[in-house]
Design a protein around this motif. Structure first.
Motif, mmCIF file in Angstrom:
data_model
loop_
_atom_site.group_PDB
_atom_site.id
_atom_site.type_symbol
_atom_site.label_atom_id
_atom_site.label_comp_id
_atom_site.label_asym_id
_atom_site.label_seq_id
_atom_site.Cartn_x
_atom_site.Cartn_y
_atom_site.Cartn_z
ATOM 1 N N TYR A 1 7.789 4.480 -11.000
ATOM 2 C CA TYR A 1 7.386 5.506 -10.039
ATOM 3 C C TYR A 1 6.963 4.941 -8.679
ATOM 4 O O TYR A 1 6.388 5.668 -7.862
ATOM 5 N N GLN A 2 7.254 3.663 -8.433
ATOM 6 C CA GLN A 2 6.868 3.030 -7.173
ATOM 7 C C GLN A 2 7.374 3.810 -5.956
ATOM 8 O O GLN A 2 6.608 4.185 -5.073
ATOM 9 N N GLN A 3 8.672 4.037 -5.911
ATOM 10 C CA GLN A 3 9.244 4.738 -4.763
ATOM 11 C C GLN A 3 8.883 6.218 -4.768
ATOM 12 O O GLN A 3 8.728 6.829 -3.692
ATOM 13 N N ALA A 4 8.726 6.813 -5.933
ATOM 14 C CA ALA A 4 8.394 8.232 -6.024
ATOM 15 C C ALA A 4 7.022 8.526 -5.417
ATOM 16 O O ALA A 4 6.838 9.533 -4.716
ATOM 17 N N VAL A 5 6.050 7.641 -5.688
ATOM 18 C CA VAL A 5 4.717 7.829 -5.120
ATOM 19 C C VAL A 5 4.775 7.687 -3.600
ATOM 20 O O VAL A 5 4.205 8.492 -2.863
ATOM 21 N N MET A 6 5.485 6.668 -3.131
ATOM 22 C CA MET A 6 5.601 6.466 -1.689
ATOM 23 C C MET A 6 6.275 7.652 -1.000
ATOM 24 O O MET A 6 5.869 8.067 0.087
ATOM 25 N N ALA B 1 6.282 10.755 -2.064
ATOM 26 C CA ALA B 1 5.348 11.879 -2.087
ATOM 27 C C ALA B 1 4.310 11.754 -0.979
ATOM 28 O O ALA B 1 3.982 12.734 -0.299
ATOM 29 N N VAL B 2 3.803 10.545 -0.785
ATOM 30 C CA VAL B 2 2.758 10.301 0.211
ATOM 31 C C VAL B 2 3.302 10.378 1.635
ATOM 32 O O VAL B 2 2.728 11.035 2.506
ATOM 33 N N GLN B 3 4.435 9.699 1.863
ATOM 34 C CA GLN B 3 4.893 9.499 3.234
ATOM 35 C C GLN B 3 5.949 10.486 3.723
ATOM 36 O O GLN B 3 5.970 10.833 4.910
ATOM 37 N N LYS B 4 6.808 10.923 2.840
ATOM 38 C CA LYS B 4 7.864 11.848 3.250
ATOM 39 C C LYS B 4 7.492 13.297 2.965
ATOM 40 O O LYS B 4 7.650 14.173 3.832
ATOM 41 N N TRP C 1 0.868 -1.172 0.000
ATOM 42 C CA TRP C 1 0.000 0.000 0.000
ATOM 43 C C TRP C 1 0.907 1.224 0.000
ATOM 44 O O TRP C 1 1.872 1.287 0.758
ATOM 45 N N TYR C 2 0.613 2.190 -0.855
ATOM 46 C CA TYR C 2 1.429 3.399 -0.921
ATOM 47 C C TYR C 2 1.517 4.117 0.431
ATOM 48 O O TYR C 2 2.489 4.804 0.715
ATOM 49 N N GLY C 3 0.501 3.968 1.262
ATOM 50 C CA GLY C 3 0.484 4.646 2.554
ATOM 51 C C GLY C 3 1.132 3.877 3.680
ATOM 52 O O GLY C 3 1.108 4.325 4.835
ATOM 53 N N CYS C 4 1.733 2.730 3.385
ATOM 54 C CA CYS C 4 2.340 1.884 4.424
ATOM 55 C C CYS C 4 3.813 2.244 4.633
ATOM 56 O O CYS C 4 4.621 2.093 3.718
ATOM 57 N N LEU D 1 -2.099 12.841 -2.286
ATOM 58 C CA LEU D 1 -2.318 12.414 -3.667
ATOM 59 C C LEU D 1 -3.710 11.833 -3.894
ATOM 60 O O LEU D 1 -4.084 11.553 -5.039
ATOM 61 N N ARG D 2 -4.477 11.667 -2.824
ATOM 62 C CA ARG D 2 -5.860 11.210 -3.009
ATOM 63 C C ARG D 2 -6.767 12.362 -3.405
ATOM 64 O O ARG D 2 -7.924 12.142 -3.762
ATOM 65 N N ASN D 3 -6.214 13.580 -3.362
ATOM 66 C CA ASN D 3 -6.898 14.756 -3.884
ATOM 67 C C ASN D 3 -6.505 14.880 -5.353
ATOM 68 O O ASN D 3 -5.327 15.055 -5.666
ATOM 69 N N GLU D 4 -7.476 14.789 -6.250
ATOM 70 C CA GLU D 4 -7.159 14.699 -7.680
ATOM 71 C C GLU D 4 -6.396 15.916 -8.199
ATOM 72 O O GLU D 4 -5.478 15.775 -9.008
ATOM 73 N N ALA D 5 -6.743 17.107 -7.717
ATOM 74 C CA ALA D 5 -6.049 18.315 -8.179
ATOM 75 C C ALA D 5 -4.573 18.281 -7.783
ATOM 76 O O ALA D 5 -3.690 18.584 -8.600
ATOM 77 N N LYS D 6 -4.310 17.894 -6.543
ATOM 78 C CA LYS D 6 -2.925 17.808 -6.070
ATOM 79 C C LYS D 6 -2.182 16.675 -6.769
ATOM 80 O O LYS D 6 -0.992 16.778 -7.064
ATOM 81 N N LEU D 7 -2.915 15.596 -7.032
ATOM 82 C CA LEU D 7 -2.328 14.450 -7.731
ATOM 83 C C LEU D 7 -1.875 14.845 -9.131
ATOM 84 O O LEU D 7 -0.740 14.564 -9.529
#
Length: 215
Positions: free
Chosen positions: A111-116, A118-121, A53-56, A126-132
């Motif tokens: 982009y696996q690590q890039a998404v993580m 962005a979310v965690q660090k 999970w990206y949020g883990c 990113l669950r906001n579509e505009a920000k995503l």
């Protein structure tokens, strides 16, 4: 001189024993058998699935080691990632849609690590579509194609499939690794968030290769 020789021999032997002990994996502790074996996606190839999970934060910690390991895999090993979707966890849907959108563009691994990160660090929601979409643009990803994938009908169908896969594999925590649909291991099981878990995965692949083939 003889005493020094014996001391050196003992030290070397102790080091070898210690190194061996470090990877003395035990069934039921470091890994376990799947309650219900699952078929592999590509017959004839060894399969490794990483449920995440990206949020883990534990997934984020282990991912650099997984990427390094995946880069050296032999051609007869099929490695794939699956973003979990647990029932009742609506907070996961937005992250899962990002995974599916990137996967549809063939960019999920890149982009696996890039998404993580962005979310965690970076704490970007990113669950906001505009920000995503703003983040997607900064990554140099085609925003129009991403948005089409992200909001597409097929992505909605695949979300249901992720929920089913999560249930079928009885994923109760992430990251979790499944080898050949038979064996389960995780950082929590091996007690380390480093290359120990990929070593365990390699051991399970080797274990399965040595098993007698059904005629």
């Amino acid at each position: 001189m003889m005493l020094k020789h014996w001391i050196k021999t003992i030290v070397v032997a102790a080091s070898l024993i210690s190194a061996t002990a470090a990877f003395a994996f035990t069934e039921g502790k470091d890994y376990k058998a799947m309650a219900k074996p699952m078929p592999v996606a590509v017959p004839g190839k060894a399969e490794v699935i990483e449920f995440f999970w990206y949020g883990c934060p534990h997934c984020f910690a282990i991912e650099p080691y997984v990427d390094a390991w995946a880069a050296k895999l032999p051609k007869d090993v099929n490695f794939r990632r699956v973003h979990v979707m647990w029932d009742g966890r609506n907070d996961m849907e937005g992250h899962a849609k990002i995974f599916l959108a990137l996967q549809g563009m063939g960019l999920d691994a890149k982009y696996q690590q890039a998404v993580m990160k962005a979310v965690q660090k970076d704490r970007i929601e990113l669950r906001n579509e505009a920000k995503l979409l703003e983040w997607v643009k900064k990554q140099g990803i085609d925003v129009a194609k991403f948005k089409a994938n992200y909001n597409g009908f097929s992505t909605q169908m695949q979300l249901k499939n992720l929920t089913k896969i999560t249930q079928d594999y009885q994923v109760d925590g992430v990251p979790m690794f499944v080898v050949n649909g038979k064996w389960v291991t995780s950082p929590a099981m091996v007690g380390a968030e480093d290359a120990t878990v990929t070593k365990m995965v390699d051991e399970l692949i080797a274990k399965d290769r040595k098993a007698p083939k059904k005629k």
